[in-house]
Design an enzyme around this catalytic site. Sequence first.
Site, mmCIF file in Angstrom:
data_model
loop_
_atom_site.group_PDB
_atom_site.id
_atom_site.type_symbol
_atom_site.label_atom_id
_atom_site.label_comp_id
_atom_site.label_asym_id
_atom_site.label_seq_id
_atom_site.Cartn_x
_atom_site.Cartn_y
_atom_site.Cartn_z
ATOM 1 N N HIS A 196 23.863 8.263 9.753
ATOM 2 C CA HIS A 196 22.844 8.824 10.634
ATOM 3 C C HIS A 196 22.785 10.326 10.427
ATOM 4 C CE1 HIS A 196 20.308 9.392 14.102
ATOM 5 N NE2 HIS A 196 21.128 10.342 14.536
ATOM 6 N N ALA A 213 -1.873 -1.745 -7.580
ATOM 7 C CA ALA A 213 -0.953 -0.615 -7.697
ATOM 8 C C ALA A 213 -1.593 0.562 -8.437
ATOM 9 C CB ALA A 213 0.312 -1.068 -8.414
ATOM 10 N N ALA A 267 -9.326 -0.526 -12.964
ATOM 11 C CA ALA A 267 -7.926 -0.793 -12.562
ATOM 12 C C ALA A 267 -7.834 -2.222 -12.032
ATOM 13 C CB ALA A 267 -7.479 0.217 -11.516
ATOM 14 N N GLY A 301 -10.791 -1.642 -8.295
ATOM 15 C CA GLY A 301 -9.532 -2.381 -8.121
ATOM 16 C C GLY A 301 -8.535 -1.553 -7.339
ATOM 17 N N GLU A 342 -12.489 -2.600 -3.864
ATOM 18 C CA GLU A 342 -11.566 -3.742 -3.973
ATOM 19 C C GLU A 342 -12.281 -5.024 -3.565
ATOM 20 O OE1 GLU A 342 -8.431 -4.597 -5.082
ATOM 21 O OE2 GLU A 342 -9.097 -6.556 -4.379
ATOM 22 N N GLY A 364 7.195 2.569 -24.877
ATOM 23 C CA GLY A 364 6.074 1.707 -24.496
ATOM 24 C C GLY A 364 5.123 2.348 -23.509
HETATM 25 P P1 AMP Z 1 -3.417 -5.192 -10.153
HETATM 26 O O1 AMP Z 1 -3.477 -6.511 -10.828
HETATM 27 O O2 AMP Z 1 -2.285 -5.045 -9.187
HETATM 28 O O3 AMP Z 1 -3.501 -4.032 -11.114
HETATM 29 O O4 AMP Z 1 -4.727 -5.100 -9.231
HETATM 30 C C1 AMP Z 1 -6.025 -5.279 -9.702
HETATM 31 C C2 AMP Z 1 -6.940 -5.251 -8.515
HETATM 32 O O5 AMP Z 1 -8.304 -5.330 -8.928
HETATM 33 C C3 AMP Z 1 -6.732 -6.414 -7.558
HETATM 34 O O6 AMP Z 1 -6.535 -5.873 -6.274
HETATM 35 C C4 AMP Z 1 -8.029 -7.234 -7.663
HETATM 36 O O7 AMP Z 1 -8.359 -7.889 -6.466
HETATM 37 C C5 AMP Z 1 -9.036 -6.149 -8.021
HETATM 38 N N1 AMP Z 1 -10.261 -6.644 -8.700
HETATM 39 C C6 AMP Z 1 -10.323 -7.529 -9.720
HETATM 40 N N2 AMP Z 1 -11.619 -7.739 -10.092
HETATM 41 C C7 AMP Z 1 -12.387 -6.960 -9.284
HETATM 42 C C8 AMP Z 1 -13.798 -6.709 -9.168
HETATM 43 N N3 AMP Z 1 -14.692 -7.327 -9.944
HETATM 44 N N4 AMP Z 1 -14.234 -5.830 -8.208
HETATM 45 C C9 AMP Z 1 -13.344 -5.188 -7.412
HETATM 46 N N5 AMP Z 1 -12.016 -5.398 -7.478
HETATM 47 C C10 AMP Z 1 -11.526 -6.253 -8.399
#
Ligand code: AMP
Length: 467
Positions: free
Chosen positions: A446, A184, A271, A181, A204, A41
């Site tokens: 340790h 992760a 992302a 984004g 972000e 996958g």
């Molecule tokens: P994930 O779902 O962990 O892959 O994270 C996706 C990330 O993208 C999250 O931190 C969201 O807040 C961010 N995100 C979603 N839409 C937007 C946008 N239009 N502009 C900037 N960040 C975004």
Amino acid sequence: MSDSIDLVVIGGGPGGSAAAIRASQLGLRVALVEAEERLGGTCLNWGCIPTKALLRQAQVLRLLRRAEEFGLTTGEIGHDWQQVIGRSRRVVEELSGGVAALMRKNRVEVVRGRGRLTPSREVEVVPDDGDPVRLRAERVLLATGGRPASLPGVEIDGERVISSREAMVLPQRPDTLVIIGAGAIGVEFASFYGAFGTRVVLLEAEAQVLPGEDPEAATVLTAALEADGVEVRTGVRVTGVKTTSRARRATVAFEGPEGPAEVKGERALMAVGVTANAGGLGLAALGLRADRGRVPVDDDYQTPVPGVYAIGDLIGPPQLAHAASAEGAAAAEAMAGQGRGRPDPASIPRCIYSEPEVAGVGLTQAQAEEQGIEVKVGRFPLIASGRARASGDAEGLIKLVFGARYGDLLGAVIVGPEATELIAEAGLALAMEATWEELAHTVHAHPTLSEGLMEAAAAAFGQSINI
Ligand code: AMP
């Protein structure tokens, strides 16, 4: 063949393959339908595994650059991009062969092609070449996973606007990369490309990287990304991406704290999350409707259509490989009438393999407090860890959250070296409903990084020895 099958699993990722193996162990005769040439996958082929290979390579590069600190001399440090990418693909190939061997060993019949449910609830499998075949079984498990999501009106063209899939095999290292984004995936690619010298802008929408994660961990991570040259911009919502094939540029428009603005890059990496692969499965004809992209299931992972089950990215968050595997195994057990029950979402670890790594399990301090729980928090900064100092890697923190009343562990977050490994101890402690005393009184070797968990547990109740 088809008369002798008890279960058809559609999708050979970590969820589908775990379900197939567990069902076979429980005496079901299982067929596994996979459209791609390789099993494993997205996780194995285009996700978790190849990116971990790339991130390891970034880590080795960072260490080489610090050679002098360790009293070592090197020649000029460079890289061969094709070899960098090539190593990660070799890792994938080796592991994919291993999954195929596991299927043979567990007598799971692998059927190549794209599977879909027919209105009579058979599974039609359409191979790339050759005639479709039909499989009939009492049960069907949908485990078709997800794919990178995009923003409304933005097409991932694979060229200027890319997804993680392209980002891990780019033919050349881009000089500039805008990552949309900071979840992760965004953070991991920022960490990787930042190390290799690409000028990365990480955008972000929320107020911090890794939204929802402990803000103290996010702060440590942000500082490390910035030290790698990554420009981290939070509180900016991307509204669109324009591309021009001639100019070889992606222009990313966003709404920031100072109003609308844009940033250009050689490529833009989308992302912003994962979309379930729920289309083309024949669900509508069976009256099965995905709700906001999620296939609804009950506690046994059965959809409203009797005998049709679903797991993994298809059923919604946390959309992680290890969640899918746990769900797959639990679904197989439910079919055999010996369910372990649904894994508690709060017990599923969250792991980010950036430099430094970030890992969490259970509730964050903020989540616990929102639930009205009175908490005790214990911290252990890695600067106080002999092992971390000896390794020259002492940036980070172990933070444990306990219920004040019973001293029970509620959650943990770790940022620093090996965080994704260390979090397993907190996961086990959560599963066993361990208290701070059980953690603090377990003798840890340790010097180790894991001592930090013992120290943080003691610190929460004012009994820390070493901080
Ligand atoms: P994930 O779902 O962990 O892959 O994270 C996706 C990330 O993208 C999250 O931190 C969201 O807040 C961010 N995100 C979603 N839409 C937007 C946008 N239009 N502009 C900037 N960040 C975004």
